[in-house]
Design a protein around this motif. Structure first.
Motif, PDB file in Angstrom:
ATOM      1  N   LEU A 151       0.886  -1.213  -0.060  1.00 33.44           N
ATOM      2  CA  LEU A 151      -0.016   0.138  -0.106  1.00 33.44           C
ATOM      3  C   LEU A 151       0.870   1.202  -0.062  1.00 33.44           C
ATOM      4  N   GLU A 152       1.789   1.177   0.543  1.00 33.32           N
ATOM      5  CA  GLU A 152       2.655   2.324   0.530  1.00 33.32           C
ATOM      6  C   GLU A 152       3.389   2.634  -0.719  1.00 33.32           C
ATOM      7  N   THR A 153       3.642   1.826  -1.198  1.00 34.52           N
ATOM      8  CA  THR A 153       4.335   1.965  -2.598  1.00 34.52           C
ATOM      9  C   THR A 153       3.408   2.261  -3.667  1.00 34.52           C
ATOM     10  N   LEU A 154       2.196   1.785  -3.662  1.00 29.45           N
ATOM     11  CA  LEU A 154       0.898   1.917  -4.507  1.00 29.45           C
ATOM     12  C   LEU A 154       0.694   3.606  -4.257  1.00 29.45           C
ATOM     13  N   GLU A 155       0.474   3.857  -2.879  1.00 33.37           N
ATOM     14  CA  GLU A 155       0.110   5.068  -2.733  1.00 33.37           C
ATOM     15  C   GLU A 155       1.042   6.188  -3.263  1.00 33.37           C
ATOM     16  N   LYS A 156       2.309   5.827  -3.387  1.00 33.45           N
ATOM     17  CA  LYS A 156       3.311   7.007  -3.861  1.00 33.45           C
ATOM     18  C   LYS A 156       3.260   6.839  -5.498  1.00 33.45           C
ATOM     19  N   GLY A 157       2.530   5.891  -6.116  1.00 32.88           N
ATOM     20  CA  GLY A 157       2.160   5.978  -7.575  1.00 32.88           C
ATOM     21  C   GLY A 157       3.247   5.166  -8.340  1.00 32.88           C
ATOM     22  N   LYS A 158       4.283   4.238  -7.338  1.00 34.26           N
ATOM     23  CA  LYS A 158       5.273   3.683  -7.940  1.00 34.26           C
ATOM     24  C   LYS A 158       4.836   2.049  -8.753  1.00 34.26           C
TER      25      LYS A 158
END
Length: 104
Positions: free
Chosen positions: A27-34
């Motif tokens: 979730l942290e990665t996806l929320e950063k748009g990566k």
């Protein structure tokens, strides 16, 4: 990586993230748009990481593989096919809880 208090700076500068399928990491990665490749650990009890990886893959947000197929995944990946992860809506959840507990 050795233990870090935060991976925020690393995530910000990354062009691609390869991670285990822990919910926080995903979730942290996806929320950063990566773009994200999730490597599942199929030796975990009940293989719970696979459930999250499969759902995020069905939603079009990640690619997933296991350790033995990582190289193949990297060679055949099409990151342009990944969809952006929809932003969270915590206000809707807060409103729901307020109604459940009679605070609204």
């Amino acid at each position: 990586f050795r233990f870090k208090d935060s991976l925020a700076e690393d995530l910000q500068s990354a062009d691609l993230v390869i991670s285990h399928a822990g919910a926080g990491s995903c979730l942290e990665t996806l929320e950063k748009g990566k773009p994200l490749i999730v490597v599942i650990n199929d030796r975990l009890m009940n293989n719970h990481q696979l459930e999250l990886a499969k759902q995020l893959h069905r939603d079009g947000c990640v690619l997933y593989c296991n350790c033995s197929t990582l190289v193949e995944t990297l060679q055949s990946m099409d990151l342009s096919a990944l969809k952006p992860f929809p932003p969270g809506q915590p206000e809707k959840f807060a409103s729901f809880l307020d109604k459940v507990f009679g605070l609204q």
